[in-house]
Each structure stands twice: as C-alpha cells, then as structure tokens.
Design a protein around this motif. Structure first.
Motif, mmCIF file in Angstrom:
data_model
loop_
_atom_site.group_PDB
_atom_site.id
_atom_site.type_symbol
_atom_site.label_atom_id
_atom_site.label_comp_id
_atom_site.label_asym_id
_atom_site.label_seq_id
_atom_site.Cartn_x
_atom_site.Cartn_y
_atom_site.Cartn_z
ATOM 1 N N ARG A 143 -10.482 -15.236 2.879
ATOM 2 C CA ARG A 143 -9.556 -15.596 3.948
ATOM 3 C C ARG A 143 -8.500 -14.509 4.154
ATOM 4 N NH1 ARG A 143 -9.467 -21.035 5.353
ATOM 5 N NH2 ARG A 143 -7.198 -21.066 5.525
ATOM 6 N N HIS A 144 -8.134 -13.826 3.072
ATOM 7 C CA HIS A 144 -7.208 -12.689 3.183
ATOM 8 C C HIS A 144 -7.850 -11.554 3.979
ATOM 9 C CE1 HIS A 144 -4.275 -9.616 1.844
ATOM 10 N NE2 HIS A 144 -5.341 -8.832 1.763
ATOM 11 N N HIS A 145 -9.054 -11.163 3.590
ATOM 12 C CA HIS A 145 -9.699 -10.015 4.237
ATOM 13 C C HIS A 145 -10.154 -10.319 5.660
ATOM 14 C CE1 HIS A 145 -10.361 -8.683 -0.080
ATOM 15 N NE2 HIS A 145 -9.601 -7.761 0.465
ATOM 16 N N ALA A 146 -10.374 -11.586 5.959
ATOM 17 C CA ALA A 146 -10.793 -11.974 7.304
ATOM 18 C C ALA A 146 -9.611 -12.229 8.233
ATOM 19 C CB ALA A 146 -11.678 -13.222 7.239
ATOM 20 N N SER A 155 -4.508 -6.615 -3.517
ATOM 21 C CA SER A 155 -4.148 -5.234 -3.179
ATOM 22 C C SER A 155 -5.387 -4.603 -2.549
ATOM 23 C CB SER A 155 -3.739 -4.475 -4.445
ATOM 24 O OG SER A 155 -3.501 -3.111 -4.164
ATOM 25 N N ASP A 156 -5.341 -4.371 -1.252
ATOM 26 C CA ASP A 156 -6.530 -3.901 -0.541
ATOM 27 C C ASP A 156 -6.939 -2.507 -0.994
ATOM 28 O OD1 ASP A 156 -6.896 -6.184 1.034
ATOM 29 O OD2 ASP A 156 -5.398 -5.501 2.473
ATOM 30 N N HIS A 157 -8.219 -2.351 -1.276
ATOM 31 C CA HIS A 157 -8.759 -1.057 -1.694
ATOM 32 C C HIS A 157 -8.908 -0.147 -0.490
ATOM 33 C CE1 HIS A 157 -11.626 1.851 -3.427
ATOM 34 N NE2 HIS A 157 -11.114 1.496 -4.586
ATOM 35 N N SER A 158 -8.921 1.157 -0.726
ATOM 36 C CA SER A 158 -9.062 2.120 0.371
ATOM 37 C C SER A 158 -10.377 1.935 1.132
ATOM 38 C CB SER A 158 -8.973 3.549 -0.161
ATOM 39 O OG SER A 158 -9.994 3.797 -1.121
ATOM 40 N N VAL A 159 -11.401 1.419 0.447
ATOM 41 C CA VAL A 159 -12.681 1.168 1.122
ATOM 42 C C VAL A 159 -12.501 0.106 2.207
ATOM 43 C CG1 VAL A 159 -15.005 0.228 0.802
ATOM 44 C CG2 VAL A 159 -14.123 1.939 -0.802
ATOM 45 N N TYR A 160 -11.671 -0.880 1.942
ATOM 46 C CA TYR A 160 -11.382 -1.893 2.967
ATOM 47 C C TYR A 160 -10.566 -1.281 4.104
ATOM 48 C CZ TYR A 160 -9.386 -6.001 5.221
ATOM 49 O OH TYR A 160 -8.989 -6.931 6.157
ATOM 50 N N TRP A 161 -9.593 -0.443 3.789
ATOM 51 C CA TRP A 161 -8.778 0.190 4.826
ATOM 52 C C TRP A 161 -9.626 1.079 5.732
ATOM 53 C CZ3 TRP A 161 -3.647 -0.308 6.151
ATOM 54 C CH2 TRP A 161 -2.878 -1.136 5.316
ATOM 55 N N PRO A 167 -5.065 -3.779 11.488
ATOM 56 C CA PRO A 167 -5.466 -4.975 10.749
ATOM 57 C C PRO A 167 -6.549 -5.771 11.470
ATOM 58 C CG PRO A 167 -3.098 -4.743 10.698
ATOM 59 C CD PRO A 167 -3.602 -3.684 11.645
ATOM 60 N N PHE A 168 -6.416 -5.928 12.788
ATOM 61 C CA PHE A 168 -7.414 -6.692 13.538
ATOM 62 C C PHE A 168 -8.793 -6.054 13.415
ATOM 63 C CE2 PHE A 168 -9.913 -7.343 17.375
ATOM 64 C CZ PHE A 168 -9.970 -8.723 17.424
ATOM 65 N N GLU A 169 -8.840 -4.730 13.522
ATOM 66 C CA GLU A 169 -10.125 -4.040 13.441
ATOM 67 C C GLU A 169 -10.744 -4.188 12.052
ATOM 68 O OE1 GLU A 169 -12.003 0.368 14.556
ATOM 69 O OE2 GLU A 169 -9.833 0.037 14.549
ATOM 70 N N ASN A 173 -14.220 -6.285 11.390
ATOM 71 C CA ASN A 173 -15.372 -5.603 10.798
ATOM 72 C C ASN A 173 -15.773 -6.236 9.468
ATOM 73 O OD1 ASN A 173 -15.707 -3.758 12.891
ATOM 74 N ND2 ASN A 173 -14.319 -2.263 11.984
ATOM 75 N N TYR A 174 -14.787 -6.712 8.729
ATOM 76 C CA TYR A 174 -15.116 -7.359 7.458
ATOM 77 C C TYR A 174 -15.844 -8.680 7.698
ATOM 78 C CZ TYR A 174 -14.802 -8.728 2.602
ATOM 79 O OH TYR A 174 -15.121 -9.093 1.313
ATOM 80 N N ARG A 175 -15.385 -9.431 8.686
ATOM 81 C CA ARG A 175 -16.076 -10.688 9.008
ATOM 82 C C ARG A 175 -17.519 -10.412 9.415
ATOM 83 N NH1 ARG A 175 -11.070 -11.836 11.641
ATOM 84 N NH2 ARG A 175 -12.001 -11.344 13.664
ATOM 85 N N ALA A 176 -17.744 -9.320 10.145
ATOM 86 C CA ALA A 176 -19.104 -8.965 10.563
ATOM 87 C C ALA A 176 -19.970 -8.598 9.359
ATOM 88 C CB ALA A 176 -19.062 -7.809 11.558
ATOM 89 N N LEU A 177 -19.398 -7.877 8.401
ATOM 90 C CA LEU A 177 -20.154 -7.519 7.205
ATOM 91 C C LEU A 177 -20.541 -8.761 6.413
ATOM 92 C CD1 LEU A 177 -18.157 -4.398 5.956
ATOM 93 C CD2 LEU A 177 -20.492 -4.413 6.844
#
Length: 243
Positions: A143-146, A155-161, A167-169, A173-177
């Motif tokens: 729910r945090h990442h989405a 603490s968001d990893h650079s791979v997530y960034w 933030p919206f993008e 993209n995370y929800r799509a993955l």
C-alpha cells in the motif's frame, strides 16, 4: 551439519524470513500486527537497518532490508524478536519459544533482484489466497509503494525511485509490475533462497561476495566427482541448497 556463520555485509540488501515455532501463528489480531511494526520501526532505527519492503503473515514475516553495519540485521531481528515475543506471550497467555530458531536471510544483488524480491514479499497474501488483491493486505508495504497509504517504516530503495520521476509515476509503474506478476521460475528462485539463505545474484556478484566473506556463498556441488581421463573432475557448482 554445522550452520554457516551469518553473512550480512554492510550496504547489501537481504531477503529475510522468520517463522513461528512449528509454524504456529505469531499474530492473532490487529493489535499484534501493529505492535510488531512498532517494534520493527524502533529497532531498525536504533540499529540502522533500512526496511524496503515487508509482509506480516499469520505465522511468518518477510522483509527486504539493507543493513548499515555488519551487525545491523542481527541486532534488529534480535531486538524485535525478544520484545514482540514478550508481548505475544503475555496477550496469548502462553510461555515458551515463539520463533522457529534463528531467522533466515539471503543477500541479494540489488540491480537484478531488488524489485523481484519486493514484489515477492508484498504479493505473499495474494499467493496464499488470503486476499484477492495486494491493496487489500493491510500488513504489507504494498500500500505504501502503490500510493495508497504511506508507511513511516519504509525507506524506499533507489531501484524503486528509478521507476519514475514523480511519486505518481513510481506508484503507477509499481502497481503495473505487481499486476504483471512474477514468473514461476522467478518465484521458485526467490522462495528457494529465502529458505536456504544462500546469496542470490549473478556469477560476478557471487564472486565479489566470495572475496568479502570468510564463508562459502554457494553450496558445495552435490554428488561424487566424475572421473574423466583418469582424473577426478568436479562438477560445476550447483545453485541448489544443502538438504
């Protein structure tokens, strides 16, 4: 077989698994989940462990985290385990061991396995058919990442960034993955390493870890050496965990 020393080099992400003793429940209600997350937040901050993803399941927990120091992971898990066990035993009116031995952890190559590991952890409840969609799982970091509900623990990893410039993008993209899911082979690989504790990554990554470590980072080959031309020839290293 003697246990290998725990291997958790600083600034290297790990996939963590800890189960309840005999796979018994370790969470009985909302207050338990909230108390565990509070214990984890405080211990991780004290011992400098960055939490990138988590999932609390009825009888086990999964984390993806990066330790700042060589002992950051062990100290965090010890502190959480002791404090939470006291709470659970008091509330459940029980005594004895709550956790199944020591936690398991596998170092992962961030560029290749950070994102699959996060998706693996946060998709746990859906794979177990406890919820229909990952956003219905209150006790994971999905729910945090989405972008549904921010977590002060994560603490968001650079791979997530790297998923987007806003933030919206990143959230989209995370929800799509997560919707695309992981292949059966990827899931099996992550599950195997989560349970075995062997590091997960490319040959070059494992070779780098081997140079840093005082212990093996890959299991020994199975079976007896084959004889070729009158000499023993060792088979190529296997990625299977020891039984």
């Amino acid at each position: 077989m003697a246990r290998l020393p725990r291997f958790s080099p600083p600034d290297m992400p790990v996939l963590v698994l800890q189960r309840g003793n005999n796979r018994q429940p370790v969470f009985l209600g909302t207050d338990d989940y909230l108390h565990y997350l509070d214990c984890l937040r405080m211990a991780a901050r004290e011992h400098e462990l960055s939490i990138h993803a988590y999932a609390l399941r009825p009888n086990h927990i999964h984390l993806v985290a990066t330790p700042k120091g060589a002992d950051s992971l062990s100290l965090t898990m010890q502190a959480v385990g002791r404090r939470y066990a006291r709470h659970f035993n008091r509330v459940a009116e029980r005594t004895g061991t709550l956790w199944e031995g020591r936690f398991r952890s596998a170092v992962i190559e961030p560029g290749l396995w950070m994102m699959p590991a996060m998706l693996y952890v946060e998709g746990n409840a859906v794979r177990s058919a406890d919820v229909l969609t990952p956003d219905a799982d209150r006790w994971s970091s999905y729910r945090h990442h989405a972008g549904i509900e921010a977590s002060p623990l994560v603490s968001d990893h650079s791979v997530y960034w790297d998923l987007g410039n806003t933030p919206f993008e990143r959230q989209s993209n995370y929800r799509a993955l997560m919707a695309d899911g992981l292949s059966g082979k990827t899931l099996a690989t992550l599950q195997k390493h989560a349970h075995s504790g062997w590091p997960l990554g490319s040959d070059a990554f494992l070779a780098q870890l081997e140079r840093q470590s005082t212990r093996r980072v890959q299991p020994l080959p199975k079976g007896r050496p084959r004889k070729v031309g009158g000499e023993d020839a060792l088979p190529s290293p296997s990625d299977h965990a020891p039984t």
